[in-house]
Design an enzyme around this catalytic site. Structure first.
Site, PDB file in Angstrom:
ATOM      1  N   HIS A 220       0.837  -1.199   0.000  1.00  0.00           N
ATOM      2  CA  HIS A 220       0.000   0.000   0.000  1.00  0.00           C
ATOM      3  C   HIS A 220       0.871   1.246   0.000  1.00  0.00           C
ATOM      4  CE1 HIS A 220       1.067  -0.498   4.250  1.00  0.00           C
ATOM      5  NE2 HIS A 220       0.725   0.760   4.454  1.00  0.00           N
ATOM      6  N   LEU A 221       0.311   2.322  -0.516  1.00  0.00           N
ATOM      7  CA  LEU A 221       0.878   3.660  -0.443  1.00  0.00           C
ATOM      8  C   LEU A 221      -0.172   4.560   0.187  1.00  0.00           C
ATOM      9  CD1 LEU A 221       1.624   2.342  -3.489  1.00  0.00           C
ATOM     10  CD2 LEU A 221       3.140   4.316  -3.526  1.00  0.00           C
TER      11      LEU A 221
END
Length: 271
Positions: free
Chosen positions: A110-111
């Site tokens: 994830h970012l």
């Protein structure tokens, strides 16, 4: 955690466990990876609510979450971050990534996308050229790499990933920010036209840092966006203490220079 490549664990919290109401939309990349569009494909990347936001409009970018990828940065994830920022087109928006052992809290790729209305120090910091679109930060508390988008998003993503993969292969934790900033070299120094900058910091493992710190030197803090959760600390913290805390995360100079030489060789050979 002893490795930045710890396998994905379906029994631990992961983003496939979020509810439908926490998913804002699916997105897919354009053919040139220079924009994103809404997608209803079940296998697409997702934009999801962050239940612990640090700003307004703080969301999570989840690259193909059904693939159950661990928190190891991929070229496709970098392209997603770049494309999302280009599509938003807002200089207040930043895309950030923390690897395992660099303050990532969930081992599922994830970012983050969040907003900050102030220009951050790293967005105008002086740089020194290495090769191609890659530079190093100059005179900054924590050494790192800077990349500038010239014309091709995919070429930029590949250059960034080349450096990230080198760090991954050496089990060196890293933090990344994608943002708008000043041109790395040249341009109108009085009124520079913003360009997309990507910063990558190779850092010491977070589990080897002192347990009592005024703040965590994760990606936001490395950029100059210091997150504090205590008013008394906010009122008393000095610039010197901020710099000293950030410097605890920096790689030993000898190790960083070895990485720089390796990066120069890789990017010079690929250009």
């Amino acid at each position: 955690i002893s490795s930045i490549d710890q396998p994905f664990d379906a029994s631990s919290f992961n983003f496939n466990k979020v509810t439908e109401k926490e998913v804002l939309c699916g997105v897919e990349l354009s053919a040139d990876a220079d924009c994103v569009s809404v997608s209803m494909d079940a296998s697409s990347s997702l934009i999801a609510v962050n239940d612990s936001p640090i700003s307004e409009q703080h969301v999570l970018l989840l690259p193909s979450p059904k693939d159950c990828l661990n928190q190891v940065l991929t070229k496709e994830a970098i392209e997603l971050g770049l494309s999302f920022l280009i599509s938003v087109g807002d200089p207040d928006t930043r895309i950030v990534f923390n690897s395992l052992r660099a303050f990532a809290s969930v081992n599922h790729l994830h970012l983050h996308a969040y907003q900050c209305s102030e220009m951050l120090p790293v967005e105008s910091c002086r740089v020194e050229h290495i090769a191609g679109c890659c530079y190093t930060l100059s005179g900054y508390p924590v050494p790192g790499f800077v990349f500038q988008l010239d014309t091709d998003t995919q070429d930029l993503a590949q250059s960034v990933f080349t450096v990230v993969k080198l760090l991954q292969d050496r089990n060196i934790p890293q933090n990344m920010m994608i943002t708008f900033g000043d041109p790395c070299l040249g341009g109108n120094q009085d009124n520079p036209v913003p360009v997309i900058r990507v910063m990558v910091w190779p850092v010491k493992p977070s589990d080897e840092l002192p347990h009592t710190l005024p703040f965590r030197p994760a990606v936001c803090e490395l950029s100059g966006n210091i997150l504090l959760h205590d008013r008394a600390l906010f009122d008393s913290l000095t610039e010197q203490e901020v710099e000293e805390t950030l410097q605890l995360a920096r790689l030993d100079d000898e190790v960083f220079q070895e990485v720089v030489w390796a990066v120069r060789g890789l990017l010079s050979n690929s250009s």
